[in-house]
Design an enzyme around this catalytic site. Sequence first.
Site, PDB file in Angstrom:
ATOM      1  N   GLU C  50       6.118  -3.264 -12.263  1.00 36.74           N
ATOM      2  CA  GLU C  50       4.751  -2.894 -12.449  1.00 36.74           C
ATOM      3  C   GLU C  50       4.124  -2.530 -13.417  1.00 36.74           C
ATOM      4  O   GLU C  50       3.185  -3.274 -13.913  1.00 36.74           O
ATOM      5  CB  GLU C  50       4.084  -2.099 -11.135  1.00 36.74           C
ATOM      6  CG  GLU C  50       4.466  -2.315  -9.615  1.00 36.74           C
ATOM      7  CD  GLU C  50       3.847  -3.614  -9.055  1.00 36.74           C
ATOM      8  OE1 GLU C  50       2.910  -4.253  -9.772  1.00 36.74           O
ATOM      9  OE2 GLU C  50       4.508  -4.320  -8.270  1.00 36.74           O
ATOM     10  N   ASN C  54       2.112  -5.111 -16.037  1.00 41.78           N
ATOM     11  CA  ASN C  54       0.851  -4.507 -16.487  1.00 41.78           C
ATOM     12  C   ASN C  54       0.485  -4.815 -17.926  1.00 41.78           C
ATOM     13  O   ASN C  54      -0.209  -5.015 -18.331  1.00 41.78           O
ATOM     14  CB  ASN C  54       0.541  -3.340 -16.000  1.00 41.78           C
ATOM     15  CG  ASN C  54      -0.073  -3.185 -14.609  1.00 41.78           C
ATOM     16  OD1 ASN C  54      -0.282  -4.424 -13.952  1.00 41.78           O
ATOM     17  ND2 ASN C  54      -0.061  -2.200 -14.006  1.00 41.78           N
ATOM     18  N   ARG C 106      -5.580 -10.718  -9.020  1.00 45.72           N
ATOM     19  CA  ARG C 106      -4.518  -9.730  -8.608  1.00 45.72           C
ATOM     20  C   ARG C 106      -5.167  -8.927  -7.831  1.00 45.72           C
ATOM     21  O   ARG C 106      -6.337  -8.909  -7.084  1.00 45.72           O
ATOM     22  CB  ARG C 106      -4.086  -9.108 -10.075  1.00 45.72           C
ATOM     23  CG  ARG C 106      -3.314 -10.040 -10.786  1.00 45.72           C
ATOM     24  CD  ARG C 106      -2.763  -9.354 -12.149  1.00 45.72           C
ATOM     25  NE  ARG C 106      -1.918  -8.180 -11.833  1.00 45.72           N
ATOM     26  CZ  ARG C 106      -0.858  -8.485 -11.433  1.00 45.72           C
ATOM     27  NH1 ARG C 106       0.041  -9.747 -11.420  1.00 45.72           N
ATOM     28  NH2 ARG C 106       0.266  -7.429 -11.318  1.00 45.72           N
TER      29      ARG C 106
HETATM   30  N1  LIG Z   1      -0.963  -1.717 -19.557  1.00 47.08           N
HETATM   31  C1  LIG Z   1      -2.266  -2.139 -19.326  1.00 47.08           C
HETATM   32  N2  LIG Z   1      -3.249  -2.530 -20.335  1.00 47.08           N
HETATM   33  C2  LIG Z   1      -4.330  -2.503 -20.029  1.00 47.08           C
HETATM   34  N3  LIG Z   1      -4.921  -2.489 -18.738  1.00 47.08           N
HETATM   35  C3  LIG Z   1      -4.088  -2.063 -17.841  1.00 47.08           C
HETATM   36  C4  LIG Z   1      -2.710  -1.849 -18.156  1.00 47.08           C
HETATM   37  N4  LIG Z   1      -2.159  -1.521 -16.717  1.00 47.08           N
HETATM   38  C5  LIG Z   1      -3.224  -1.583 -15.917  1.00 47.08           C
HETATM   39  N5  LIG Z   1      -4.230  -1.749 -16.641  1.00 47.08           N
HETATM   40  C6  LIG Z   1      -5.791  -2.103 -15.726  1.00 47.08           C
HETATM   41  O1  LIG Z   1      -5.684  -1.352 -14.489  1.00 47.08           O
HETATM   42  C7  LIG Z   1      -6.085  -2.353 -13.660  1.00 47.08           C
HETATM   43  C8  LIG Z   1      -5.289  -1.853 -12.221  1.00 47.08           C
HETATM   44  O2  LIG Z   1      -3.758  -2.108 -12.526  1.00 47.08           O
HETATM   45  P1  LIG Z   1      -2.992  -2.386 -11.230  1.00 47.08           P
HETATM   46  O3  LIG Z   1      -3.045  -1.209 -10.196  1.00 47.08           O
HETATM   47  O4  LIG Z   1      -1.445  -2.371 -11.750  1.00 47.08           O
HETATM   48  O5  LIG Z   1      -3.427  -3.604 -10.631  1.00 47.08           O
HETATM   49  P2  LIG Z   1      -3.364  -5.282 -11.088  1.00 47.08           P
HETATM   50  O6  LIG Z   1      -2.106  -5.362 -12.080  1.00 47.08           O
HETATM   51  O7  LIG Z   1      -3.133  -5.935  -9.859  1.00 47.08           O
HETATM   52  O8  LIG Z   1      -4.738  -5.413 -11.577  1.00 47.08           O
HETATM   53  C9  LIG Z   1      -5.787  -3.677 -14.092  1.00 47.08           C
HETATM   54  O9  LIG Z   1      -6.343  -4.633 -13.521  1.00 47.08           O
HETATM   55  C10 LIG Z   1      -6.055  -3.462 -15.660  1.00 47.08           C
HETATM   56  O10 LIG Z   1      -7.529  -3.468 -15.822  1.00 47.08           O
END
Ligand SMILES: Nc1ncnc2c1ncn2[C@@H]1O[C@H](COP(=O)(O)OP(=O)(O)O)[C@@H](O)[C@H]1O
Lengths: 111, 111, 145, 145
Positions: C50, C54, C106
């Site tokens: 995950e 991300n 997502r």
């Molecule tokens: N490494 C990252 N860089 C930028 N934004 C991130 C990162 N990780 C997470 N995010 C932000 O946090 C939100 C939630 O992440 P997550 O819970 O993994 O759900 P998803 O990947 O399904 O959107 C993402 O939609 C994004 O906006």
Amino acid sequence: MEINAEQVGSSLVIRLNGELDMHTAPSFRQIADAGLKPPAVKHLVVVLSEVPFMDSSGIGALLGRYRIVREKRGKLVLVGMNTAVRRVLEMAGVLEIVEVADTERRALARL
Amino acid sequence: MEINAEQVGSSLVIRLNGELDMHTAPSFRQIADAGLKPPAVKHLVVVLSEVPFMDSSGIGALLGRYRIVREKRGKLVLVGMNTAVRRVLEMAGVLEIVEVADTERRALARL
Amino acid sequence: MQDQVTNSVRMQFCSRSENVAFARTATAVFASQLDFTIDQLDEIKLAVSEAVSNAIIHGYKNSPGMVRLELNIIGRTLEIIVSDSGAGIADVEWAMEAAHTTDANRMGLGFVFIKEYMDDLVVQSEVGKGTTLFMRKSTDPQVRH
Amino acid sequence: MQDQVTNSVRMQFCSRSENVAFARTATAVFASQLDFTIDQLDEIKLAVSEAVSNAIIHGYKNSPGMVRLELNIIGRTLEIIVSDSGAGIADVEWAMEAAHTTDANRMGLGFVFIKEYMDDLVVQSEVGKGTTLFMRKSTDPQVRH
Ligand SMILES: Nc1ncnc2c1ncn2[C@@H]1O[C@H](COP(=O)(O)OP(=O)(O)O)[C@@H](O)[C@H]1O
Ligand SMILES: Nc1ncnc2c1ncn2[C@@H]1O[C@H](COP(=O)(O)OP(=O)(O)O)[C@@H](O)[C@H]1O
């Protein structure tokens, strides 16, 4: 990831072999969506017995296909999850909305 | 690496489970040398069927034990190598000087 | 007692989707130096999958960049640090909630899974600079940090 | 035609014996992005195992140091670079010969195996500075560099 798709009556059966993540989910999505195009195909059976790993990208791909079959008033049936895959699908609440079967045969018998 | 050692008559049988490299070779060496201490123990049978990988550190450990049993006028018998392990043992010339058997029982029958 | 780092590995790889599998598998191999159960190793794989996904999807928006993955063994605890020099997160608290996502395709499950499976998660992020996730998991689930 | 690097990972880890298994397994996982056969993946694992063991045993003489492992995919070729900042090799040509070793407990087989299993091996070393091995292996054994 190896993906095998077969139409059986009104059902599309997809057998996956490999890990389902952001890298492999797009081909699953493509093959499933192509197989679900014909109006006669209403249900989707996804065989997960050879899927050792699935993360939220894989779950997203499954839920996207769930929406498609639901619009067709069909069902999504998941077959043969291992412990790791079952746990994440449970945590995501997927097991509450899709059907689950032990074997491909039982899944098809139910549709 | 799991190591199991058993004395059977004049032979020490060592069953290895795991990869044999510079990290795991020292415990194999220790256990083998302890088991070969008694003058009554002349031969060494090493069961490799559960060894998926061996490198030159592992080969060195085997050859060191070969020298010990040779001094005792005993034999070293290797049992159940997979393809990868057989290939490196072959390249190193080990298979020309030690004995090889299909099963532990056959190895012991020969000693 | 403050344990020392006894072993560590630092990795850096291209933000390509095939490296997600590399990252989680390499982490599981390293983690198996501690006596994690099979279930715990599965949990670690999911969290890394995950976090790295991300970094690639949200951090670098699927364009080229380098993802960093650092693993430290501290006593019976594995520390996992995943970082990118990508977009950053405007509202970390919001992003960490279930179903919160900035990508309509997502589901906002990534952080939920990481929080569920790791003993500890700290997120540092700055818009335009990048994001770092500090995760910890102990072989002894009693230990909390 | 000169192919570009399409994917790469850089690792850095402590010179501890348990990391030899980590290094060869992580390399095999990354290498499986190319269509190497099972036998070829075994060959890659062996070469990495020998190179990393040498860095730990001869380079750092079993004391703490950092081993670097870089993997590059260039077309259908995997490039593996293993380096240490350890003792260095006084006579590389001598060291690369079969049965040549500076450690009476070892057999001088490491370089033999690497040469046998890799398509290509280049060794750069400077006494007191360290050693770097550049190895290449192609999925197509016809390709030589
Ligand atoms: N490494 C990252 N860089 C930028 N934004 C991130 C990162 N990780 C997470 N995010 C932000 O946090 C939100 C939630 O992440 P997550 O819970 O993994 O759900 P998803 O990947 O399904 O959107 C993402 O939609 C994004 O906006
Ligand atoms: N990374 C290194 N740093 C310093 N010396 C090295 C290194 N790698 C190899 N050597 C030297 O080359 C010799 C031969 O290496 P090798 O063929 O792997 O056999 P072995 O490890 O059994 O000695 C070693 O004995 C050592 O002197």
